[in-house]
Design a protein around this motif. Structure first.
Motif, short mmCIF file in Angstrom:
data_model
loop_
_atom_site.label_atom_id
_atom_site.label_comp_id
_atom_site.label_asym_id
_atom_site.label_seq_id
_atom_site.Cartn_x
_atom_site.Cartn_y
_atom_site.Cartn_z
N VAL A 216 0.83 -1.21 0.00
CA VAL A 216 0.00 0.00 0.00
C VAL A 216 0.86 1.26 0.00
O VAL A 216 0.62 2.20 -0.77
N THR A 217 1.86 1.32 0.86
CA THR A 217 2.68 2.53 0.94
C THR A 217 3.48 2.74 -0.35
O THR A 217 3.61 3.88 -0.82
N ASP A 218 3.98 1.67 -0.94
CA ASP A 218 4.71 1.80 -2.21
C ASP A 218 3.79 2.36 -3.30
O ASP A 218 4.18 3.26 -4.06
N ALA A 219 2.56 1.82 -3.35
CA ALA A 219 1.63 2.27 -4.38
C ALA A 219 1.21 3.71 -4.17
O ALA A 219 1.16 4.51 -5.12
N LEU A 220 0.91 4.08 -2.94
CA LEU A 220 0.46 5.44 -2.67
C LEU A 220 1.55 6.47 -2.92
O LEU A 220 1.29 7.56 -3.43
N ASN A 221 2.77 6.14 -2.54
CA ASN A 221 3.88 7.09 -2.74
C ASN A 221 4.23 7.27 -4.21
O ASN A 221 4.96 8.20 -4.56
N ALA A 222 3.70 6.41 -5.06
CA ALA A 222 3.90 6.57 -6.51
C ALA A 222 2.81 7.42 -7.15
O ALA A 222 2.90 7.72 -8.35
N VAL A 223 1.80 7.80 -6.37
CA VAL A 223 0.69 8.61 -6.89
C VAL A 223 1.03 10.09 -6.76
O VAL A 223 1.24 10.57 -5.64
N PRO A 224 1.12 10.84 -7.84
CA PRO A 224 1.38 12.28 -7.74
C PRO A 224 0.33 12.96 -6.85
O PRO A 224 -0.87 12.77 -7.05
N GLY A 225 0.79 13.72 -5.86
CA GLY A 225 -0.12 14.42 -4.97
C GLY A 225 -0.37 13.72 -3.66
O GLY A 225 -0.97 14.29 -2.74
N ILE A 226 0.07 12.45 -3.54
CA ILE A 226 -0.10 11.69 -2.29
C ILE A 226 1.27 11.29 -1.75
O ILE A 226 2.14 10.86 -2.50
N THR A 227 1.46 11.47 -0.45
CA THR A 227 2.65 10.97 0.22
C THR A 227 2.18 10.15 1.42
O THR A 227 1.18 10.47 2.05
N CYS A 228 2.93 9.08 1.72
CA CYS A 228 2.48 8.18 2.77
C CYS A 228 3.66 7.68 3.59
O CYS A 228 4.56 7.01 3.08
N LYS A 229 3.65 8.02 4.87
CA LYS A 229 4.67 7.55 5.80
C LYS A 229 4.48 6.05 6.05
O LYS A 229 3.35 5.57 6.15
N VAL A 230 5.58 5.33 6.16
CA VAL A 230 5.51 3.90 6.48
C VAL A 230 5.35 3.76 8.00
O VAL A 230 6.23 4.16 8.76
N PRO A 231 4.21 3.22 8.47
CA PRO A 231 3.97 3.17 9.91
C PRO A 231 4.69 2.02 10.60
O PRO A 231 5.06 1.03 9.96
N GLU A 232 4.84 2.17 11.91
CA GLU A 232 5.51 1.13 12.70
C GLU A 232 4.60 -0.04 13.03
O GLU A 232 5.06 -1.15 13.28
N GLY A 233 3.27 0.21 13.10
CA GLY A 233 2.40 -0.86 13.55
C GLY A 233 0.95 -0.66 13.16
O GLY A 233 0.63 0.15 12.28
N ALA A 234 0.05 -1.42 13.82
CA ALA A 234 -1.38 -1.48 13.54
C ALA A 234 -1.58 -1.97 12.11
O ALA A 234 -0.71 -2.61 11.53
N PHE A 235 -2.75 -1.69 11.51
CA PHE A 235 -2.94 -2.07 10.10
C PHE A 235 -3.61 -0.94 9.33
O PHE A 235 -4.55 -1.14 8.57
N TYR A 236 -3.07 0.27 9.57
CA TYR A 236 -3.55 1.46 8.88
C TYR A 236 -2.37 2.23 8.29
O TYR A 236 -1.25 2.18 8.81
N VAL A 237 -2.67 2.97 7.22
CA VAL A 237 -1.77 4.03 6.77
C VAL A 237 -2.58 5.31 6.77
O VAL A 237 -3.80 5.30 6.64
#
Length: 409
Positions: free
Chosen positions: A304-325
């Motif tokens: 999910v984070t790899d895909a989102l960070n490839a979307v122009p206009g979206i940035t996504c931090k890689v979280p340490e835990g849980a199951f959310y971004v």
């Protein structure tokens, strides 16, 4: 009027509302991918289900003590000591109908009108409403993405007043997945030690869902001097895929546990006797499956984070835990949809994703931080891959609308 005024203080859960809306669209024949609910897609392990079936066959279908059976309370005590180094007596633990009920009852048991509760934002949607319902005052402290969505000790110090009763600390966090290290917890504890009127509610529900060798600690474990001022809350819903079983538990000072139990005695009474038997098996039984599930969640997180960070206009931090971004969509504010509507906040963006891409997500404003949205990756890799493709396509369809506009809350 029939409806009490106190209901004006609270609103329905936004995450449950999104889930319900997605279900309605599915029922209408729409191919909706729901990424709103925080619910593992794994089945409850067989040994836990078998323990419940065995309890039914033994006739364990009657009332139990309000705070839980002796066997369950012992299992909770053993868990706290084994995994967290916390040594509670039998009258210092209780079980409730989910961790949510335990937290709700704790607020009812302790807050007087005007008492303040510090809630780091982004926060789980129910915290402020629970405080308001109990006639307290939520005091939100914004925790920026630049700080990893975690509470800074200096900001905590500024937020504390003579009216502060609680700090709610959720690690790993819903909605961001951020988790506090041992040193970070110690720094927060150092502030709290200067303000003995402030209690800590440690919501550890995602304890077993931490990745990349992150080591989980809870605050009373890190700073024993806070042991007598901490309610440590946990449950079975997330780690054991037991959301529908409804079993949460807590450890804390006996006076507080007794007060919470008194409130529970006049609402639900004991948790289901059958669920309690299953909970004993969950806490005392094999834990190896957790590693397999964690590996699967970590793989999904990375997808999910790899895909989102490839979307122009979206940035996504890689979280340490849980199951959310908790990705940022701030750069998309001011863009225009193919239908000519301008995206001015996270709610409108999530509505667009649901209508255009048939992907259900939750707006960051529901969690106290505008310009972001939450995705739950507690679903299959196939569904996540398709959802990311749809989000990518929907974002690519957004058009520039001249000058940027400021996000509207």
């Amino acid at each position: 009027m029939l409806i009490a005024n106190r209901l004006n203080l609270v609103k329905p859960s936004p995450t449950l509302a999104v889930t319900a809306k997605a279900a309605e669209l599915k029922a209408a024949g729409k191919d909706v991918i729901g990424l709103g609910a925080g619910e593992p897609d794994f089945d409850t392990p067989d040994h836990i289900k078998e323990a419940a079936i065995a309890a039914i066959r033994r006739g364990e279908t009657k009332y139990t003590a309000v705070a839980g059976t002796p066997a369950l309370k012992q299992a909770i005590r053993d868990k706290f000591k084994r995994e967290n180094g916390l040594d509670y007596a039998a009258n210092e633990v209780l079980a409730g109908v989910g961790a949510k009920q335990v937290i709700f009852n704790a607020m009812l048991a302790t807050l007087s009108p005007g008492d303040e509760v510090i809630i780091p934002a982004p926060y789980w949607v129910s915290y402020p409403d629970m405080v308001l319902f109990a006639e307290g005052k939520p005091v939100t402290v914004t925790c920026s993405e630049e700080r990893g969505f975690k509470l800074a000790p200096a900001d905590l110090e500024k937020a504390i007043t003579p009216k502060t009763k609680w700090l709610i600390l959720n690690s790993p966090s819903n909605p961001t997945g951020a988790a506090y290290t041992k040193d970070e917890l110690q720094a927060i504890a150092n502030v709290l030690l200067k303000h003995p009127q402030v209690w800590v509610l440690a919501d550890d529900i995602y304890e077993h869902l931490a990745y990349d060798n992150f080591k989980f600690y809870t605050i009373a474990q890190v700073e024993p001097k806070l042991y007598g001022h901490t309610l440590t809350v946990n449950g079975l819903s997330k780690a054991y895929a037991m959301t529908g079983w409804r079993l949460g538990y807590a450890g804390g000072p006996k006076e507080l546990i007794s007060a919470i139990s008194d409130i529970q005695s006049h609402s639900t009474s004991n948790p289901s006797s059958i669920t309690q038997a299953a909970a004993v098996a969950a806490l005392n039984g094999p834990q190896e499956f957790l590693q397999t599930w964690k590996a699967s969640f970590a793989k999904r997180r990375n997808l999910v984070t790899d895909a989102l960070n490839a979307v122009p206009g979206i940035t996504c931090k890689v979280p340490e835990g849980a199951f959310y971004v908790f990705p940022s969509m701030r750069s998309l504010i001011g863009k225009q949809t193919p239908q000519g509507k301008t995206i001015s906040n996270s709610m409108e963006f999530c509505d667009y994703l649901l209508e255009e891409a048939l992907v259900a997500t939750v707006a960051g404003s529901a969690f106290g931080l505008e310009g972001y949205f939450r995705i739950s990756y507690a679903t299959s890799e196939k569904a996540l891959t398709e959802a990311m493709a749809r989000i990518t396509k929907a974002c690519a369809a957004l058009q520039s609308n001249g000058a940027k506009i400021k996000a509207r809350a």
